[in-house]
Structure formats: structure tokens, C-alpha cells
Design an enzyme around this catalytic site. Structure first.
Site, PDB file in Angstrom:
ATOM      1  N   GLY A  10      -3.272  -6.469  24.959  1.00  0.00           N
ATOM      2  CA  GLY A  10      -2.411  -5.741  24.025  1.00  0.00           C
ATOM      3  C   GLY A  10      -3.245  -5.081  22.938  1.00  0.00           C
ATOM      4  CD  GLN A  11      -0.907  -1.894  18.515  1.00  0.00           C
ATOM      5  OE1 GLN A  11      -1.497  -0.824  18.394  1.00  0.00           O
ATOM      6  NE2 GLN A  11       0.246  -2.142  17.921  1.00  0.00           N
ATOM      7  CB  ALA A  61       4.853 -11.119  21.472  1.00  0.00           C
ATOM      8  CB  THR A  63       5.660  -6.103  20.920  1.00  0.00           C
ATOM      9  OG1 THR A  63       5.190  -5.258  21.977  1.00  0.00           O
ATOM     10  CG2 THR A  63       4.725  -7.266  20.749  1.00  0.00           C
ATOM     11  CB  THR A 102       6.989  -9.953  13.438  1.00  0.00           C
ATOM     12  OG1 THR A 102       7.608  -8.761  12.956  1.00  0.00           O
ATOM     13  CG2 THR A 102       8.102 -10.885  13.896  1.00  0.00           C
ATOM     14  CG  ASP A 103       7.378  -6.634   9.438  1.00  0.00           C
ATOM     15  OD1 ASP A 103       7.127  -6.826  10.646  1.00  0.00           O
ATOM     16  OD2 ASP A 103       7.679  -5.516   8.991  1.00  0.00           O
ATOM     17  CE1 TYR A 137       8.699  -8.750  18.553  1.00  0.00           C
ATOM     18  CE2 TYR A 137       9.144  -8.077  16.294  1.00  0.00           C
ATOM     19  CZ  TYR A 137       8.249  -8.446  17.279  1.00  0.00           C
ATOM     20  OH  TYR A 137       6.906  -8.501  16.993  1.00  0.00           O
ATOM     21  CE  LYS A 141       6.234 -12.701  17.315  1.00  0.00           C
ATOM     22  NZ  LYS A 141       5.044 -12.903  18.176  1.00  0.00           N
ATOM     23  CD1 TRP A 162       6.247  -2.239   9.935  1.00  0.00           C
ATOM     24  CD2 TRP A 162       5.802  -0.345   8.824  1.00  0.00           C
ATOM     25  NE1 TRP A 162       7.378  -1.851   9.269  1.00  0.00           N
ATOM     26  CE2 TRP A 162       7.149  -0.701   8.575  1.00  0.00           C
ATOM     27  CE3 TRP A 162       5.299   0.801   8.229  1.00  0.00           C
ATOM     28  CZ2 TRP A 162       7.997   0.055   7.763  1.00  0.00           C
ATOM     29  CZ3 TRP A 162       6.150   1.558   7.413  1.00  0.00           C
ATOM     30  CH2 TRP A 162       7.469   1.196   7.192  1.00  0.00           C
TER      31      TRP A 162
HETATM   32  N1  LIG Z   1       3.132  -4.097  17.057  1.00  0.00           N
HETATM   33  C1  LIG Z   1       3.546  -4.380  15.835  1.00  0.00           C
HETATM   34  O1  LIG Z   1       3.848  -3.493  15.025  1.00  0.00           O
HETATM   35  C2  LIG Z   1       3.639  -5.812  15.395  1.00  0.00           C
HETATM   36  C3  LIG Z   1       4.123  -6.090  14.095  1.00  0.00           C
HETATM   37  C4  LIG Z   1       4.178  -7.426  13.680  1.00  0.00           C
HETATM   38  C5  LIG Z   1       3.790  -8.445  14.527  1.00  0.00           C
HETATM   39  N2  LIG Z   1       3.358  -8.152  15.787  1.00  0.00           N
HETATM   40  C6  LIG Z   1       2.952  -9.267  16.659  1.00  0.00           C
HETATM   41  O2  LIG Z   1       1.566  -9.113  16.916  1.00  0.00           O
HETATM   42  C7  LIG Z   1       1.264  -9.616  18.220  1.00  0.00           C
HETATM   43  C8  LIG Z   1       0.464  -8.574  18.984  1.00  0.00           C
HETATM   44  O3  LIG Z   1       1.240  -7.385  19.081  1.00  0.00           O
HETATM   45  P1  LIG Z   1       0.682  -6.052  19.732  1.00  0.00           P
HETATM   46  O4  LIG Z   1       1.046  -4.941  18.847  1.00  0.00           O
HETATM   47  O5  LIG Z   1      -0.725  -6.253  20.180  1.00  0.00           O
HETATM   48  O6  LIG Z   1       1.649  -5.969  20.998  1.00  0.00           O
HETATM   49  P2  LIG Z   1       1.353  -5.467  22.470  1.00  0.00           P
HETATM   50  O7  LIG Z   1       0.367  -4.368  22.458  1.00  0.00           O
HETATM   51  O8  LIG Z   1       2.703  -5.239  23.069  1.00  0.00           O
HETATM   52  O9  LIG Z   1       0.660  -6.737  23.136  1.00  0.00           O
HETATM   53  C9  LIG Z   1       1.393  -7.864  23.552  1.00  0.00           C
HETATM   54  C10 LIG Z   1       0.838  -8.272  24.874  1.00  0.00           C
HETATM   55  O10 LIG Z   1       1.562  -9.417  25.327  1.00  0.00           O
HETATM   56  C11 LIG Z   1       1.661  -9.300  26.735  1.00  0.00           C
HETATM   57  N3  LIG Z   1       2.754 -10.103  27.276  1.00  0.00           N
HETATM   58  C12 LIG Z   1       4.074  -9.818  27.342  1.00  0.00           C
HETATM   59  N4  LIG Z   1       4.708 -10.800  27.982  1.00  0.00           N
HETATM   60  C13 LIG Z   1       3.779 -11.715  28.333  1.00  0.00           C
HETATM   61  C14 LIG Z   1       3.830 -12.942  29.044  1.00  0.00           C
HETATM   62  N5  LIG Z   1       4.965 -13.422  29.547  1.00  0.00           N
HETATM   63  N6  LIG Z   1       2.675 -13.631  29.215  1.00  0.00           N
HETATM   64  C15 LIG Z   1       1.498 -13.132  28.736  1.00  0.00           C
HETATM   65  N7  LIG Z   1       1.383 -11.974  28.102  1.00  0.00           N
HETATM   66  C16 LIG Z   1       2.529 -11.277  27.888  1.00  0.00           C
HETATM   67  C17 LIG Z   1       1.873  -7.821  26.994  1.00  0.00           C
HETATM   68  O11 LIG Z   1       1.483  -7.510  28.306  1.00  0.00           O
HETATM   69  P3  LIG Z   1       2.376  -6.485  29.204  1.00  0.00           P
HETATM   70  O12 LIG Z   1       2.510  -5.249  28.354  1.00  0.00           O
HETATM   71  O13 LIG Z   1       1.556  -6.328  30.422  1.00  0.00           O
HETATM   72  O14 LIG Z   1       3.687  -7.165  29.423  1.00  0.00           O
HETATM   73  C18 LIG Z   1       0.972  -7.185  25.945  1.00  0.00           C
HETATM   74  O15 LIG Z   1      -0.294  -6.857  26.472  1.00  0.00           O
HETATM   75  C19 LIG Z   1       2.609  -9.974  18.854  1.00  0.00           C
HETATM   76  O16 LIG Z   1       2.795 -11.356  18.732  1.00  0.00           O
HETATM   77  C20 LIG Z   1       3.635  -9.255  18.000  1.00  0.00           C
HETATM   78  O17 LIG Z   1       4.862  -9.931  17.977  1.00  0.00           O
HETATM   79  C21 LIG Z   1       3.266  -6.861  16.237  1.00  0.00           C
END
Ligand SMILES: NC(=O)c1ccc[n+]([C@@H]2O[C@H](COP(=O)([O-])OP(=O)(O)OC[C@H]3O[C@@H](n4cnc5c(N)ncnc54)[C@H](OP(=O)(O)O)[C@@H]3O)[C@@H](O)[C@H]2O)c1
Length: 294
Positions: A10-11, A61, A63, A102-103, A137, A141, A162
Site C-alpha cells: 500500500g502507499q 486495511a 481504506t 485514522t482521524d 470505515y 477501524k 489524509w
Molecule cells: N489513506 C489515507 O488517507 C489514510 C488516512 C488515515 C489512516 N489511514 C490508514 O493508514 C493505513 C495505510 O493506508 P494506505 O493509505 O497505505 O492504504 P492503501 O494504499 O489502501 O494500503 C492498504 C493495503 O492493505 C491491503 N489489504 C487490504 N485488505 C487486506 C487483507 N485482507 N490482507 C492484507 N492486506 C490487505 C491492500 O491491498 P489490496 O489493495 O491488494 O487489497 C493495500 O495494499 C491503513 O490502516 C489506513 O486505514 C489511511
């Protein structure tokens, strides 16, 4: 120190891998969804018991906020029960566990805010405020947080907001793509939060995991803005000042999941503990844009 990362493709996972490797201090196992599916307890146990990491950073997650609203089962399966599976395995080997949250565990309080309050007079949420999520969501979380806190006794729950970075889909990249084909975009100005660069969060996590200062942390870049302000800053800093940003309201977008009007996180525990604060969001954005333009 051995570290296992869930959601490694993920990112955040991709930047975490890079930042942690650069420190030269850690031996990493960074696994994507295909290699480690957190909804399968057997898969999680087998990998954790074989690798025996000292730290697990759980970044996997579901997301997609709107998809979570439309498919509640999948949201809870991944974000709540998946996190339970990771917490059970971490506890079995006595590993430290970092759960990225998350927020969006907050929101109800802001639904009564006026525009003026949204623009700067509302009070950021501290780690000691009671969560009040308004969408599936956020609720799923929060359920993940509760599993982590009840099953692990060496946990860090790190709430951020964000996120954007080089890898994956995010708001900054969407704006830059839109600027290639449009000279005007509509962006909501009634949601306020703190944009956070994944690399800055990764650097903070690299410090935090070396400590035993367990508990909940709010970790975002400093300051806050609306998505509208954020879009304007992106275009200005990227030298795309000709793209006009039109303010829109959340109801106009008609999206499946409600969003908090205000979800600014006070990085209170970072300050209290004297941990390194993340820099202001404008500085982080400027560096990110320079990096991707190189
Ligand atoms: N993005 C935001 O703005 C944001 C804000 C606040 C908090 N967060 C938290 O920060 C964390 C990282 O977020 P991110 O932005 O990096 O999100 P992301 O790019 O969507 O990365 C999440 C990764 O989790 C993987 N995933 C989904 N279901 C899964 C499963 N069952 N088993 C294993 N892996 C799984 C996804 O893989 P696939 O895509 O292949 O399913 C994806 O690569 C998350 O916990 C998110 O809740 C994110």
C-alpha cells in the site's frame, strides 16, 4: 531488529519499507495482500510464528471509505477482525504491535460546527477524546483499535489523516492528473483536516518503535486546511496556478459515506512525550511535489 509489515504494498507500506531500510537498523519482511491475507487467522499465525519479528507494523486495511459504507461486512472483516488476527499473533510471540488508525474515528462532534468554526476555531481532537465515528470505515477501524488494545500489551495505536505519497492513489496525485485535462476543478471546502506525507509518518514510526512508550498517538503533519485549500496549495506549489479551484459542498458530491466536517488531530502525546513532531503540512507537500517532479 526484525520488523514485519502488513499491507506492505500500500502507499504507506511502500514508504515505510524504504524509510526503515534506509536507517540500516532493521531487517524487514514487507508483505502485500497476496502474501499475507489478514482475514485468514491461519495465514497470519503461520507467517508471524515463522518470521518471529520483534515489531509488527499493521498497515493493511480496507481504506476505500465509500466501499466500506456499501459493503459493511468486508469493512469489519478486514479492519476489525483482520486486526484481531494480527493482534493475537503478535501477542503469541510478544512482539510490539503498531496499528495504523485514522482521524475518521472522530466526527460526530463536528457535525454541528458552523463555517467559521470549521475555518479555524474548532478544537483539534486529542488522544484522550472519546472516538465518535460517523461512517462504517471509521467504526470498523475503531473496532480494530479495540481488538488491538485488548489483545496486545505492547501496542502503539497511531492515528493519522489524509495520507499521500508516491505510491498508490491519493488526493495530490488525483489533482495533478486532473490538471492535465481541466482548467477548473470543484473541491469541497466544508471538510477540514491535516494532510500527511507518508514518508514523514514513516520517519516518525521508525523512532516510535524503538521506545516502550505504548498507547495511542495522533501523528499528522502540522496545521490543517480544507480539501479546497489543499487543492489550491497543490496547484500553486506545482506551478499550476492557472487551474481554478471552485469551492463545493459535501452534499453536492452525493457520496455513499458521510465524512467528518472536522477531523483535525492534536498531536498531543507526541508533544507531551517530547517525541519528534511532524513538520507543517505545507513544507511536506512542497518536498513531495519536488520529489515527484524530479
Ligand atoms: N489513506 C489515507 O488517507 C489514510 C488516512 C488515515 C489512516 N489511514 C490508514 O493508514 C493505513 C495505510 O493506508 P494506505 O493509505 O497505505 O492504504 P492503501 O494504499 O489502501 O494500503 C492498504 C493495503 O492493505 C491491503 N489489504 C487490504 N485488505 C487486506 C487483507 N485482507 N490482507 C492484507 N492486506 C490487505 C491492500 O491491498 P489490496 O489493495 O491488494 O487489497 C493495500 O495494499 C491503513 O490502516 C489506513 O486505514 C489511511
Amino acid at each position: 531488529m526484525k520488523i514485519l509489515i502488513t499491507g506492505g504494498k500500500g502507499q504507506l507500506g511502500r514508504d515505510l519499507e524504504k524509510v526503515l531500510l534506509n536507517t540500516g537498523k532493521y531487517e524487514l519482511t514487507c508483505l502485500g495482500h497476496d502474501a499475507l491475507d489478514i482475514i485468514k487467522p491461519g495465514n497470519v499465525q503461520q507467517i508471524v510464528l515463522t518470521n518471529r519479528p520483534e515489531v509488527i507494523i499493521h498497515a493493511a486495511a480496507n481504506t476505500n471509505v465509500d466501499q466500506c459504507e456499501l459493503d459493511k461486512d468486508s469493512a469489519y472483516l478486514v479492519n476489525a477482525l483482520g486486526s484481531r488476527n494480527v493482534a493475537v499473533a503478535a501477542a503469541k510471540i510478544g512482539a510490539k504491535l503498531v496499528y495504523i488508525s485514522t482521524d475518521y474515528v472522530f466526527g460526530v462532534r463536528s457535525s454541528h460546527l458552523t463555517f467559521v468554526e470549521l475555518c479555524g476555531r474548532a478544537i483539534p481532537y486529542t488522544e484522550f477524546d472519546l472516538p465518535d465515528p460517523i461512517n462504517v470505515y471509521g467504526k470498523s477501524k475503531l473496532a480494530g483499535e479495540q481488538y488491538v488494545a485488548s489483545l496486545s500489551n505492547k501496542y502503539f495505536i497511531v492515528r493519522t489523516s489524509w495520507l499521500y505519497g508516491r505510491h498508490g492513489k491519493n488526493f495530490v496525485k488525483t489533482m495533478l492528473d486532473l490538471a492535465k485535462e481541466k482548467n477548473e476543478v470543484s473541491v469541497v471546502n466544508d471538510q477540514v483536516g491535516s494532510p500527511t506525507y507518508t514518508k514523514d509518518l514513516a520517519r516518525f514510526l521508525a523512532e516510535l518503535i524503538q521506545t516502550e512508550l505504548y498507547g495511542i498517538y495522533h501523528a499528522t503533519n502540522g496545521g490543517f486546511c480544507s480539501w479546497f485549500d489543499f487543492a489550491r496549495a497543490i496547484f500553486q506549489m506545482a506551478g499550476l496556478g492557472q487551474v481554478k479551484v471552485r469551492p463545493a459542498s459535501t452534499p453536492e458530491l452525493n457520496r455513499p459515506a458521510p465524512r467528518p466536517a472536522y477531523s483535525v488531530l492534536d498531536n498531543y502525546c507526541i508533544r507531551l512525550e517530547g517525541l519528534p513532531a511532524l513538520r507543517p503540512w505545507e513544507e511536506a507537500l512542497q518536498e513531495f511535489l519536488s520529489e515527484i517532479q524530479e
